[in-house]
Design a protein around this motif. Sequence first.
Motif, PDB file in Angstrom:
ATOM      1  N   GLY A  37       0.793  -1.228   0.000  1.00 20.91           N
ATOM      2  CA  GLY A  37       0.000   0.000   0.000  1.00 20.91           C
ATOM      3  C   GLY A  37       0.816   1.263   0.000  1.00 20.91           C
ATOM      4  N   SER A  38       2.082   1.174  -0.380  1.00 24.94           N
ATOM      5  CA  SER A  38       2.972   2.340  -0.386  1.00 24.94           C
ATOM      6  C   SER A  38       3.395   2.664  -1.810  1.00 24.94           C
ATOM      7  CB  SER A  38       4.217   2.081   0.475  1.00 24.94           C
ATOM      8  OG  SER A  38       5.231   3.036   0.209  1.00 24.94           O
ATOM      9  N   TRP A  39       3.110   3.866  -2.253  1.00 26.60           N
ATOM     10  CA  TRP A  39       3.567   4.333  -3.556  1.00 26.60           C
ATOM     11  C   TRP A  39       5.090   4.321  -3.633  1.00 26.60           C
ATOM     12  CZ3 TRP A  39       6.477   8.915  -3.951  1.00 26.60           C
ATOM     13  CH2 TRP A  39       6.775   9.335  -5.259  1.00 26.60           C
ATOM     14  N   GLY A  40       5.772   4.776  -2.552  1.00 24.78           N
ATOM     15  CA  GLY A  40       7.224   4.833  -2.550  1.00 24.78           C
ATOM     16  C   GLY A  40       7.866   3.472  -2.706  1.00 24.78           C
ATOM     17  N   TYR A  41       7.327   2.484  -1.994  1.00 23.26           N
ATOM     18  CA  TYR A  41       7.864   1.131  -2.118  1.00 23.26           C
ATOM     19  C   TYR A  41       7.686   0.607  -3.543  1.00 23.26           C
ATOM     20  CZ  TYR A  41       8.758  -3.801  -1.305  1.00 23.26           C
ATOM     21  OH  TYR A  41       9.284  -5.079  -1.377  1.00 23.26           O
ATOM     22  N   ASP A  42       6.524   0.878  -4.123  1.00 24.91           N
ATOM     23  CA  ASP A  42       6.279   0.439  -5.499  1.00 24.91           C
ATOM     24  C   ASP A  42       7.269   1.079  -6.472  1.00 24.91           C
ATOM     25  OD1 ASP A  42       4.170  -1.073  -4.597  1.00 24.91           O
ATOM     26  OD2 ASP A  42       2.622   0.352  -5.207  1.00 24.91           O
ATOM     27  N   LYS A  43       7.663   2.330  -6.216  1.00 27.00           N
ATOM     28  CA  LYS A  43       8.619   3.007  -7.097  1.00 27.00           C
ATOM     29  C   LYS A  43      10.010   2.370  -7.013  1.00 27.00           C
ATOM     30  CE  LYS A  43       5.916   4.529  -8.873  1.00 27.00           C
ATOM     31  NZ  LYS A  43       5.549   4.625 -10.301  1.00 27.00           N
ATOM     32  N   ILE A  44      10.384   1.892  -5.830  1.00 22.27           N
ATOM     33  CA  ILE A  44      11.673   1.214  -5.688  1.00 22.27           C
ATOM     34  C   ILE A  44      11.652  -0.131  -6.411  1.00 22.27           C
ATOM     35  CG2 ILE A  44      13.291   0.169  -4.053  1.00 22.27           C
ATOM     36  CD1 ILE A  44      12.587   2.340  -2.067  1.00 22.27           C
ATOM     37  N   VAL A  45      10.569  -0.882  -6.225  1.00 26.79           N
ATOM     38  CA  VAL A  45      10.431  -2.170  -6.930  1.00 26.79           C
ATOM     39  C   VAL A  45      10.463  -1.938  -8.439  1.00 26.79           C
ATOM     40  CG1 VAL A  45       8.898  -4.118  -7.360  1.00 26.79           C
ATOM     41  CG2 VAL A  45       9.155  -3.221  -5.033  1.00 26.79           C
ATOM     42  N   GLU A  46       9.758  -0.938  -8.893  1.00 26.91           N
ATOM     43  CA  GLU A  46       9.716  -0.614 -10.320  1.00 26.91           C
ATOM     44  C   GLU A  46      11.098  -0.256 -10.846  1.00 26.91           C
ATOM     45  OE1 GLU A  46       8.097   3.325 -12.186  1.00 26.91           O
ATOM     46  OE2 GLU A  46       6.401   1.956 -11.920  1.00 26.91           O
ATOM     47  N   ALA A  47      11.844   0.560 -10.069  1.00 26.22           N
ATOM     48  CA  ALA A  47      13.182   0.970 -10.500  1.00 26.22           C
ATOM     49  C   ALA A  47      14.128  -0.217 -10.576  1.00 26.22           C
ATOM     50  CB  ALA A  47      13.733   2.023  -9.539  1.00 26.22           C
ATOM     51  N   ALA A  48      13.968  -1.172  -9.674  1.00 25.92           N
ATOM     52  CA  ALA A  48      14.868  -2.332  -9.642  1.00 25.92           C
ATOM     53  C   ALA A  48      14.556  -3.345 -10.726  1.00 25.92           C
ATOM     54  CB  ALA A  48      14.795  -3.001  -8.270  1.00 25.92           C
ATOM     55  N   THR A  49      13.311  -3.404 -11.144  1.00 28.21           N
ATOM     56  CA  THR A  49      12.900  -4.465 -12.076  1.00 28.21           C
ATOM     57  C   THR A  49      12.598  -3.975 -13.485  1.00 28.21           C
ATOM     58  OG1 THR A  49      10.609  -4.203 -11.326  1.00 28.21           O
ATOM     59  CG2 THR A  49      11.958  -5.866 -10.214  1.00 28.21           C
ATOM     60  N   LYS A  50      12.279  -2.691 -13.617  1.00 30.97           N
ATOM     61  CA  LYS A  50      11.921  -2.153 -14.938  1.00 30.97           C
ATOM     62  C   LYS A  50      12.804  -0.944 -15.250  1.00 30.97           C
ATOM     63  CE  LYS A  50       7.130  -3.665 -14.278  1.00 30.97           C
ATOM     64  NZ  LYS A  50       5.719  -3.213 -14.130  1.00 30.97           N
ATOM     65  N   ALA A  51      12.284   0.236 -14.971  1.00 31.95           N
ATOM     66  CA  ALA A  51      13.041   1.469 -15.194  1.00 31.95           C
ATOM     67  C   ALA A  51      12.603   2.490 -14.149  1.00 31.95           C
ATOM     68  CB  ALA A  51      12.796   2.014 -16.593  1.00 31.95           C
ATOM     69  N   PRO A  52      13.535   3.276 -13.592  1.00 29.29           N
ATOM     70  CA  PRO A  52      13.171   4.268 -12.578  1.00 29.29           C
ATOM     71  C   PRO A  52      12.272   5.351 -13.161  1.00 29.29           C
ATOM     72  CG  PRO A  52      15.539   3.869 -12.594  1.00 29.29           C
ATOM     73  CD  PRO A  52      14.980   3.223 -13.828  1.00 29.29           C
ATOM     74  N   GLU A  53      11.230   5.708 -12.420  1.00 30.59           N
ATOM     75  CA  GLU A  53      10.375   6.805 -12.870  1.00 30.59           C
ATOM     76  C   GLU A  53      11.098   8.141 -12.710  1.00 30.59           C
ATOM     77  OE1 GLU A  53       6.322   9.050 -11.429  1.00 30.59           O
ATOM     78  OE2 GLU A  53       6.315   6.865 -11.448  1.00 30.59           O
ATOM     79  N   GLY A  54      11.874   8.277 -11.631  1.00 27.80           N
ATOM     80  CA  GLY A  54      12.559   9.532 -11.360  1.00 27.80           C
ATOM     81  C   GLY A  54      14.066   9.352 -11.336  1.00 27.80           C
ATOM     82  N   SER A  55      14.771  10.392 -11.771  1.00 31.46           N
ATOM     83  CA  SER A  55      16.235  10.343 -11.734  1.00 31.46           C
ATOM     84  C   SER A  55      16.808  11.603 -11.094  1.00 31.46           C
ATOM     85  CB  SER A  55      16.800  10.173 -13.154  1.00 31.46           C
ATOM     86  OG  SER A  55      16.352  11.214 -14.001  1.00 31.46           O
ATOM     87  N   SER A  56      16.059  12.166 -10.160  1.00 36.14           N
ATOM     88  CA  SER A  56      16.515  13.351  -9.423  1.00 36.14           C
ATOM     89  C   SER A  56      16.443  13.083  -7.932  1.00 36.14           C
ATOM     90  CB  SER A  56      15.652  14.563  -9.762  1.00 36.14           C
ATOM     91  OG  SER A  56      14.358  14.420  -9.190  1.00 36.14           O
ATOM     92  N   PRO A  57      17.298  13.722  -7.127  1.00 37.92           N
ATOM     93  CA  PRO A  57      17.221  13.545  -5.670  1.00 37.92           C
ATOM     94  C   PRO A  57      15.853  13.903  -5.110  1.00 37.92           C
ATOM     95  CG  PRO A  57      19.290  14.606  -6.281  1.00 37.92           C
ATOM     96  CD  PRO A  57      18.457  14.548  -7.532  1.00 37.92           C
TER      97      PRO A  57
END
Length: 379
Positions: free
Chosen positions: A328-348
């Motif tokens: 239920g966490s958007w942030g966790y989903d973004k990390i999983v996505e970055a590790a398995t597909k492509a990062p949505e964001g590339s800025s700090p």
Amino acid sequence: MADAEIRAWKHLSPAHKAELSVHCEITRGRKRPNKDKSAPIEYNIAKIYSSIVEDFTNCRVCVVDITRERTLRSSETEALGRSTGGYAQWVAKVNELHAANRKVRPTLIVNPGDDDDYDQYETDIFAQFDAFAQRYDLISYRASVLHDEGFIDDLSMLADRANAFIERDSRFEIVLDFEFVQASTASLHAAYVAPLIRQIRSIIPHANIVSLGTSFPKSVTDVGDEVRDEFRLEELALYEAINRTQNQPIEYGDYGSINPIRNDTFIPVGSYLRARIDFPTDTKSIYYHRVAPNVDPNTKKLLSPRSSMYKAAAKRVMADASHSSLLGSWGYDKIVEAATKAPEGSSPSFWISVRMEMHICRRLDAMARQAASSGVGNN
């Protein structure tokens, strides 16, 4: 109220938003672009007001305050905090924001003018309090615990009004702001504040007292290693240590993993900046992984895209021994996505939002589990 923080808030689930009371500092906003370098600097404070009105309608309450960080002030924020006419500009602004967002509640500002004597100081504070008491069911008072020794005197002065306000089934909230809490200082701060809380209880017995702070550093390498490290949430340890000294528990608050000393102006991302992803754990800590860039030594340009660095960081985060899933966490989903597909964001800034949203989810989940195990509802 920086962009990264607002992004994190927007991506919280409606259910999580509904559990939170938010304390929003009004800052100067970003600098307005102006080709005329000799012109006075102007800031977009209107964007801060718009965010308060538009983004914080689903929380329990949105308590508004004026920033105390010097680098985030402007002529507009200074004018808001003037004591003239019983803090008339501040009262008017809070009322204006509340008219547009019914969740808005006030913080009591204590900022006497340089020429004010004690009688004027008292008159202005009382006028501000009375104006808010007529309209709101919650008034907040934020004390900088480690830097303002006189806040107990303020509370003594306000005691009769605050107690009468509480008797009308309203809440007077005292936020004990520890700001940045250094590692391994929880027990020291708890011992320091225990007699102050006893004084508060003797002055305003039924005030809501909140412990507030953060242990997230301005730079992670101030407290950890270059590539990977982990540190505990000292603000949570502080809250727990304080409650061990109290018969009547206080409430918990934090900065959402954001360091209080920061600047909201745009900072260009340099070629040598490492990609970093932070991961709030389910064991009261945060760990991080940093990936160094591949830079051409002659041209000083990146030889691979920054997104590839964040992908590598995400993979290391997911493989870490301290990793655990967070449903239920958007942030966790973004990390999983970055590790398995492509990062949505590339800025700090994007990855600060990821960390903050995850941190809030972790804390709320932990509080829900604690409430369930003790058989009581959430505070």
